[in-house]
Design an enzyme around this catalytic site. Structure first.
Site, PDB file in Angstrom:
ATOM      1  CG  ASN A  34      -1.809  -1.186   1.322  1.00  0.00           C
ATOM      2  OD1 ASN A  34      -2.017  -1.901   0.351  1.00  0.00           O
ATOM      3  ND2 ASN A  34      -2.330  -1.440   2.519  1.00  0.00           N
ATOM      4  NE  ARG A  70      -0.433 -13.282   6.901  1.00  0.00           N
ATOM      5  CZ  ARG A  70      -0.595 -12.005   7.299  1.00  0.00           C
ATOM      6  NH1 ARG A  70      -1.252 -11.747   8.424  1.00  0.00           N
ATOM      7  NH2 ARG A  70      -0.111 -11.007   6.590  1.00  0.00           N
ATOM      8  CG  ASN A 108       1.504  -1.877  10.421  1.00  0.00           C
ATOM      9  OD1 ASN A 108       0.546  -1.691  11.159  1.00  0.00           O
ATOM     10  ND2 ASN A 108       1.384  -1.974   9.119  1.00  0.00           N
ATOM     11  CE  LYS A 125       2.617   6.079  10.960  1.00  0.00           C
ATOM     12  NZ  LYS A 125       2.599   5.005   9.943  1.00  0.00           N
ATOM     13  N   GLY A 143      -3.026   9.295  14.918  1.00  0.00           N
ATOM     14  CA  GLY A 143      -4.405   9.360  14.455  1.00  0.00           C
ATOM     15  C   GLY A 143      -4.905  10.775  14.273  1.00  0.00           C
ATOM     16  CG  ASP A 190      -0.501   0.738   5.162  1.00  0.00           C
ATOM     17  OD1 ASP A 190       0.270   0.717   6.143  1.00  0.00           O
ATOM     18  OD2 ASP A 190      -1.361  -0.136   4.953  1.00  0.00           O
TER      19      ASP A 190
END
Length: 304
Positions: free
Chosen positions: A33, A103, A165, A225, A227, A258
């Protein structure tokens, strides 16, 4: 000035809600992304490549064609017998998302198995992007192979970008997760964490603790970051804060971070200051979360 960005990780089959109770298929994954949004905003003399592994099945063929159609190079995506891409489904409630994953036979788990192939791709690149999810899907010995090559890249003066992440469901042990994330940060020159992840999983009591912990690992730049509270930028002795962009209605927060990462890196790579890059990235992320899915079409995004 021309350059090459390499994103390392797992692209998956994405299933999202559509009208009439149907599901819509696409392809996405955190570092892919970021590569997608970087490609949208980098000039044409920049190359954006993806480093991963897929199977030799029909859905893998579709995934590679999807990447190529969006300007993402696939020469560093290995094809492996007996494997296939992973798949995830987005569940939405009031704009917030949760996921179900399949996965177990994902080829991307073996992306770092060939160290020579990895080294060649990294040496040919100027910016290398990886994440905590990249680390989480790899066997322990392959994590070290990847981190070793990234440390070499950092020592060679390349920009190594790491978004922690943090996804605890992907790890079998919380201490091993924190150790791997820490070593990932140590290998990076630019860190792009989410404050909520850091306070939840590392126990940081404040933004200051997060910044200090990563600064102690030798990370030159940080974009933390938070939000709707915006992002705090720390580059050497310079520190600033960029507010988030206003959003009328949140539709789907998938890929918010992303898209911010990709847009930020594109602007930074082409000469923008960290503050200007972050302001633009905040506008892009705000547009992304007003649409469904991880990858939003160019015409629905800010110009730039």
């Amino acid at each position: 000035m021309a350059g090459r960005l390499l994103a390392i990780g797992e692209c998956m089959v994405e299933l999202m809600q559509a009208e009439g109770g149907l599901m819509r298929k696409s392809f996405a994954g955190d570092t892919f992304n970021a590569a997608y949004y970087a490609r949208l905003y980098l000039p044409s003399d920049w190359t954006v490549d993806y480093f991963s592994a897929v199977g030799k099945d029909m859905i893998s063929d579709e995934m590679l064609a999807f990447m190529q159609e969006r300007g993402i190079g696939t020469e560093h995506v290995a094809r492996l017998d007996g494997h296939a891409p992973g798949l995830y489904m987005i569940h939405l409630k009031d704009g917030e998302r949760s996921f179900s994953y399949w996965r177990s036979v994902s080829a991307a788990k073996l992306l770092a198995r060939d160290g020579d192939r990895l080294r060649k791709a990294i040496e040919a690149s100027d910016i290398i992007v990886f994440s905590g999810i990249t680390l989480a899907i790899l066997p322990a010995e392959d994590i070290e192979t990847l981190l070793s090559e990234l440390r070499r890249a950092k020592a060679a003066g390349k920009r190594v970008v790491f978004d922690p992440n943090i996804r605890p469901r992907l790890w079998d042990d919380a201490d091993r997760m924190r150790a791997a994330i820490t070593e990932g940060a140590r290998a990076a020159t630019l860190l792009m964490p989410s404050l909520d992840d850091e306070t939840t999983h590392f126990g940081d009591a404040s933004l200051e603790e997060t910044i200090a912990r990563y600064r102690a690992l030798g990370v030159a730049g940080q974009v933390v970051k938070d939000g709707s509270e915006g992002a705090t930028l720390v580059f050497g002795d310079e520190r600033s804060h960029v507010p988030s962009a206003k959003v009328e209605k949140i539709v789907d927060t998938t890929s918010a971070g992303d898209s911010f990462n990709g847009a930020f890196l594109a602007r930074l790579a082409t000469g923008a200051s960290p503050e200007d890059a972050a302001r633009f990235a905040a506008d892009v992320a705000a547009a992304v979360i007003q649409h469904h899915g991880a990858l939003v079409a160019r015409e629905k995004l800010p110009k730039g």
